[in-house]
Design an enzyme around this catalytic site. Structure first.
Site, mmCIF file in Angstrom:
data_model
loop_
_atom_site.group_PDB
_atom_site.id
_atom_site.type_symbol
_atom_site.label_atom_id
_atom_site.label_comp_id
_atom_site.label_asym_id
_atom_site.label_seq_id
_atom_site.Cartn_x
_atom_site.Cartn_y
_atom_site.Cartn_z
ATOM 1 N N HIS A 77 2.464 12.355 13.543
ATOM 2 C CA HIS A 77 2.102 12.086 14.941
ATOM 3 C C HIS A 77 0.653 12.424 15.288
ATOM 4 O O HIS A 77 0.094 11.824 16.187
ATOM 5 C CB HIS A 77 3.028 12.874 15.885
ATOM 6 C CG HIS A 77 4.403 12.295 15.980
ATOM 7 N ND1 HIS A 77 5.315 12.692 16.930
ATOM 8 C CD2 HIS A 77 5.019 11.337 15.239
ATOM 9 C CE1 HIS A 77 6.438 11.999 16.778
ATOM 10 N NE2 HIS A 77 6.295 11.186 15.743
ATOM 11 N N CYS B 247 -6.895 31.837 7.472
ATOM 12 C CA CYS B 247 -7.378 33.180 7.814
ATOM 13 C C CYS B 247 -6.141 34.055 8.000
ATOM 14 O O CYS B 247 -5.040 33.647 7.604
ATOM 15 C CB CYS B 247 -8.302 33.163 9.028
ATOM 16 S SG CYS B 247 -7.563 32.604 10.574
ATOM 17 N N ASP C 97 -11.077 33.322 4.876
ATOM 18 C CA ASP C 97 -11.795 34.590 4.956
ATOM 19 C C ASP C 97 -11.136 35.573 3.980
ATOM 20 O O ASP C 97 -10.228 35.198 3.213
ATOM 21 C CB ASP C 97 -11.845 35.111 6.409
ATOM 22 C CG ASP C 97 -10.481 35.545 6.939
ATOM 23 O OD1 ASP C 97 -9.461 35.364 6.235
ATOM 24 O OD2 ASP C 97 -10.432 36.072 8.071
ATOM 25 N N HIS D 178 0.840 6.698 18.548
ATOM 26 C CA HIS D 178 0.195 7.984 18.266
ATOM 27 C C HIS D 178 -1.319 7.817 18.121
ATOM 28 O O HIS D 178 -2.083 8.689 18.519
ATOM 29 C CB HIS D 178 0.795 8.615 17.009
ATOM 30 C CG HIS D 178 2.275 8.820 17.133
ATOM 31 N ND1 HIS D 178 2.812 9.672 18.060
ATOM 32 C CD2 HIS D 178 3.316 8.234 16.490
ATOM 33 C CE1 HIS D 178 4.132 9.629 17.978
ATOM 34 N NE2 HIS D 178 4.461 8.759 17.035
ATOM 35 N N THR E 287 -4.285 35.047 10.675
ATOM 36 C CA THR E 287 -3.247 34.428 11.509
ATOM 37 C C THR E 287 -3.330 32.903 11.521
ATOM 38 O O THR E 287 -2.387 32.241 11.950
ATOM 39 C CB THR E 287 -3.412 34.879 12.976
ATOM 40 O OG1 THR E 287 -4.745 34.527 13.398
ATOM 41 C CG2 THR E 287 -3.198 36.375 13.124
HETATM 42 C C1 RB5 Z 1 -9.555 39.189 10.117
HETATM 43 O O1 RB5 Z 1 -9.266 40.528 10.311
HETATM 44 C C2 RB5 Z 1 -8.771 38.323 11.106
HETATM 45 O O2 RB5 Z 1 -9.217 38.558 12.406
HETATM 46 C C3 RB5 Z 1 -8.873 36.869 10.753
HETATM 47 O O3 RB5 Z 1 -8.419 36.675 9.460
HETATM 48 C C4 RB5 Z 1 -8.068 35.896 11.600
HETATM 49 O O4 RB5 Z 1 -6.744 36.286 11.708
HETATM 50 C C5 RB5 Z 1 -8.670 35.481 12.874
HETATM 51 O O5 RB5 Z 1 -8.136 34.697 13.645
#
Ligand code: RB5
Length: 148
Positions: free
Chosen positions: A103, A70, A13, A138, A72
């Protein structure tokens, strides 16, 4: 790189767009064929759209391996692991990247562009691509996923 024969589909994203571009360049420089599923800039988008594209392509067998990033890595992991045959692993360290292949036979690597530095991200990608699956006990564990 050892596993340079496997084409990769990559998606992110807006939050991880800069990291996607860095990873893409690393893969191309290493001679790995890379397909970019987007996004293509810093404008706000929904990570789910790109997770669906990449995980769908891995789930259908069109691509053997994918990379999703993304902010996180959490949202991308959640969406990707809804797809049959997808084993998406969120990795922020080299040990996890290695184990996710040994694994878990992870077929999608997920990273957090706002969590992991780019230099570490490249090392994670390198490790993930170079490490094979151990199989054996595994595989038996992974087979149980299909019973869900
Ligand atoms: C975008 O602001 C953020 O929510 C997205 O990149 C991600 O971290 C979602 O899990």
């Amino acid at each position: 790189m050892e596993n340079s024969g496997t084409p990769i589909i990559i998606g992110s994203d807006h939050a991880a767009f800069p990291m996607k571009e860095t990873v893409k360049k690393f893969l191309s420089d290493a001679g790995i064929e890379v397909t970019d599923a987007g996004t293509s800039g810093l404008e706000s988008v929904d990570y789910s759209d790109f997770g669906i594209k990449v995980a769908g392509a891995v789930s259908s067998g069109e691509f053997e391996r994918g990379i999703l990033i993304c902010g996180t890595g959490l949202g991308m992991s959640m969406v990707a692991n809804r797809f049959k045959h997808v084993r998406a692993a969120l990795c922020g360290d080299i040990f996890s990247a290695r184990m996710s292949r040994l694994h878990n036979n992870a077929n999608i690597l997920v990273m957090g562009g706002r969590v992991t530095g780019e230099a570490l991200a490249i090392e994670i990608v390198k490790t993930w691509l170079e490490t094979g699956f151990e199989g054996g006990r595994h595989q038996a564990r992974l087979d149980k996923f299909d019973m869900i």
